[in-house]
Write an enzyme that holds these catalytic residues in place. Structure first.
Site, short mmCIF file in Angstrom:
data_model
loop_
_atom_site.label_atom_id
_atom_site.label_comp_id
_atom_site.label_asym_id
_atom_site.label_seq_id
_atom_site.Cartn_x
_atom_site.Cartn_y
_atom_site.Cartn_z
N ASN A 10 36.74 38.48 31.66
CA ASN A 10 37.82 37.92 32.47
C ASN A 10 37.44 38.17 33.92
O ASN A 10 37.54 39.30 34.39
CB ASN A 10 39.15 38.60 32.10
CG ASN A 10 40.28 38.18 33.04
OD1 ASN A 10 40.12 37.26 33.85
ND2 ASN A 10 41.41 38.86 32.95
N TRP A 11 37.01 37.12 34.58
CA TRP A 11 36.53 37.29 35.95
C TRP A 11 37.65 37.50 36.97
O TRP A 11 37.37 37.82 38.12
CB TRP A 11 35.70 36.06 36.37
CG TRP A 11 34.32 36.04 35.81
CD1 TRP A 11 33.72 37.01 35.05
CD2 TRP A 11 33.34 35.01 36.00
NE1 TRP A 11 32.44 36.63 34.75
CE2 TRP A 11 32.18 35.42 35.31
CE3 TRP A 11 33.33 33.77 36.66
CZ2 TRP A 11 31.02 34.64 35.28
CZ3 TRP A 11 32.18 33.01 36.62
CH2 TRP A 11 31.03 33.43 35.94
N LYS A 12 38.89 37.25 36.54
CA LYS A 12 40.03 37.37 37.47
C LYS A 12 39.72 36.55 38.74
O LYS A 12 39.13 35.48 38.63
CB LYS A 12 40.32 38.85 37.77
CG LYS A 12 40.48 39.65 36.47
CD LYS A 12 41.03 41.02 36.65
CE LYS A 12 41.16 41.69 35.28
NZ LYS A 12 41.81 42.99 35.32
N HIS A 95 48.37 37.69 30.43
CA HIS A 95 47.71 38.88 30.98
C HIS A 95 48.74 39.71 31.75
O HIS A 95 49.64 39.16 32.39
CB HIS A 95 46.57 38.45 31.91
CG HIS A 95 45.69 39.61 32.27
ND1 HIS A 95 46.03 40.50 33.26
CD2 HIS A 95 44.52 40.04 31.75
CE1 HIS A 95 45.08 41.43 33.33
NE2 HIS A 95 44.16 41.18 32.44
N GLU A 97 48.60 41.17 34.47
CA GLU A 97 48.69 40.84 35.91
C GLU A 97 49.58 39.61 36.12
O GLU A 97 50.32 39.53 37.10
CB GLU A 97 47.28 40.64 36.49
CG GLU A 97 46.55 41.98 36.61
CD GLU A 97 45.05 41.90 36.46
OE1 GLU A 97 44.47 40.80 36.57
OE2 GLU A 97 44.44 42.97 36.24
N GLU A 167 45.71 45.34 25.73
CA GLU A 167 45.27 45.87 27.02
C GLU A 167 46.35 46.79 27.60
O GLU A 167 47.30 46.32 28.23
CB GLU A 167 45.03 44.74 28.02
CG GLU A 167 43.94 43.78 27.62
CD GLU A 167 43.31 43.09 28.84
OE1 GLU A 167 42.09 43.11 28.94
OE2 GLU A 167 44.06 42.57 29.69
N GLY A 173 41.43 48.34 35.07
CA GLY A 173 40.89 48.51 36.42
C GLY A 173 41.02 49.93 36.95
O GLY A 173 40.84 50.17 38.14
N SER A 213 39.14 48.83 31.23
CA SER A 213 38.01 49.68 31.64
C SER A 213 36.90 49.77 30.59
O SER A 213 36.24 50.80 30.47
CB SER A 213 38.49 51.07 32.06
OG SER A 213 39.33 50.98 33.20
N GLY A 234 37.16 43.01 32.27
CA GLY A 234 37.26 42.57 33.66
C GLY A 234 36.01 42.94 34.44
O GLY A 234 34.98 42.27 34.38
N GLY A 235 36.08 44.04 35.17
CA GLY A 235 35.03 44.46 36.10
C GLY A 235 33.62 44.42 35.54
O GLY A 235 32.69 43.91 36.18
P1 13P Z 1 38.96 45.93 33.58
O1 13P Z 1 37.90 45.78 32.51
O2 13P Z 1 38.43 45.69 34.95
O3 13P Z 1 39.69 47.23 33.42
O4 13P Z 1 40.02 44.78 33.32
C1 13P Z 1 40.55 44.62 32.04
C2 13P Z 1 41.27 43.35 32.00
O5 13P Z 1 42.34 43.21 32.57
C3 13P Z 1 40.67 42.23 31.27
O6 13P Z 1 41.56 41.19 31.10
#
Ligand code: 13P
Length: 255
Positions: A10-12, A95, A97, A167, A173, A213, A234-235
């Site tokens: 997930n590149w956000k 998600h 967020e 999640e 994050g 994470s 994500g990251g």
């Molecule tokens: P991180 O892997 O950066 O913690 O993000 C997780 C996430 O929200 C994937 O959708």
């Protein structure tokens, strides 16, 4: 029951066009056979067309959100049919967020799931508790409610087309990953909820991912558990080599 591992990045709201294209060229030929591991990148909407055009045999592209309405006066929004018409196969739904910043609710998540399956887009349905909920010891009840609401009026046949991502918000994050035991236990609880709704045919085959994470160092131990079928990352999905390490780690799970 063997479930095909799925690793979704997930590149956000990261990367610009050149970075996005460079990523695709770097990973396209390296990702595992799609019949063994499903490798997905969920990118910002503006990149989707370019990425789908360049996706190789084994890589799939997903969106990070979609609207629940088929069409209409929703300025700035993108429908499931639009995504499908560009060859997008997955969409992240609900998600945390989006729940936190864009008024996504269990009700809109449910409507989006219904629309996604109708358009043959695989929804990656996100659920997960806050730190307060975890510390109050009510995680299972909280997540159960999110799952039940997400699947309201979703038929058994359509439920089979879905994926869940657990999640925990406190792990996203933050560098604070749930332990494999914690994540697996909550995911086993989610599978139980799916079993109560649809029976074991669905609960045995539905993929449930962990997100929060996940990185190249902890992915093996997370995937070594009984019920974690993959990861939503994500990251650690932004760098091509890191992403490739994650999808290749899933090969062990597929054995
Ligand atoms: P991180 O892997 O950066 O913690 O993000 C997780 C996430 O929200 C994937 O959708």
């Amino acid at each position: 029951m063997k479930r095909k591992p799925l690793i979704a990045g997930n590149w956000k709201m990261y990367k610009t066009k050149d970075d996005a294209l460079a990523f695709i060229y770097a990973v396209n030929l390296e990702v595992p056979d799609k019949d063994i591991v499903e490798s997905v990148i969920c990118a910002p909407a503006i990149f989707l067309r370019d990425l789908v055009k360049r996706e190789g045999e084994n890589l799939r592209i997903g969106a990070q959100n979609m609207h629940y309405a088929e069409k209409g006066a929703y300025t700035g929004e993108i429908s499931a049919a639009m995504l499908k018409s560009y060859g997008v196969d997955y969409a992240v739904i609900g998600h945390s967020e989006r729940r936190a910043y864009y008024n996504e609710t269990d009700e809109t998540v449910n409507l989006k799931v219904l629309t996604a399956v109708k358009e043959n887009i695989t929804p990656i349905i996100c659920v997960g508790e806050s730190l307060d909920t975890r510390e109050a010891g009510t995680t299972d009840a909280f997540v159960k409610k999110q799952v039940e609401k997400a699947y309201l009026n979703v038929s058994k046949a359509d439920a089979l087309k879905t994926v869940i991502a657990y999640e925990p918000i406190w792990a996203i994050g933050t560098g604070r990953t749930a332990t494999p035991e914690q994540a697996n236990e909550t995911i086993m609880g989610i599978r139980q909820v799916i079993k109560q709704i649809y029976g074991s045919e669905v609960s045995d085959s539905l993929r449930i991912l962990y997100g929060g994470s996940v990185n190249t160092k902890n992915v093996d131990s997370l995937l070594a558990t009984s019920d974690i079928d993959g990861a939503l990352v994500g990251g650690a999905s932004l760098d091509p080599q890191s992403y490739l390490t994650l999808v290749k780690a899933a090969l062990n799970k597929a054995k």
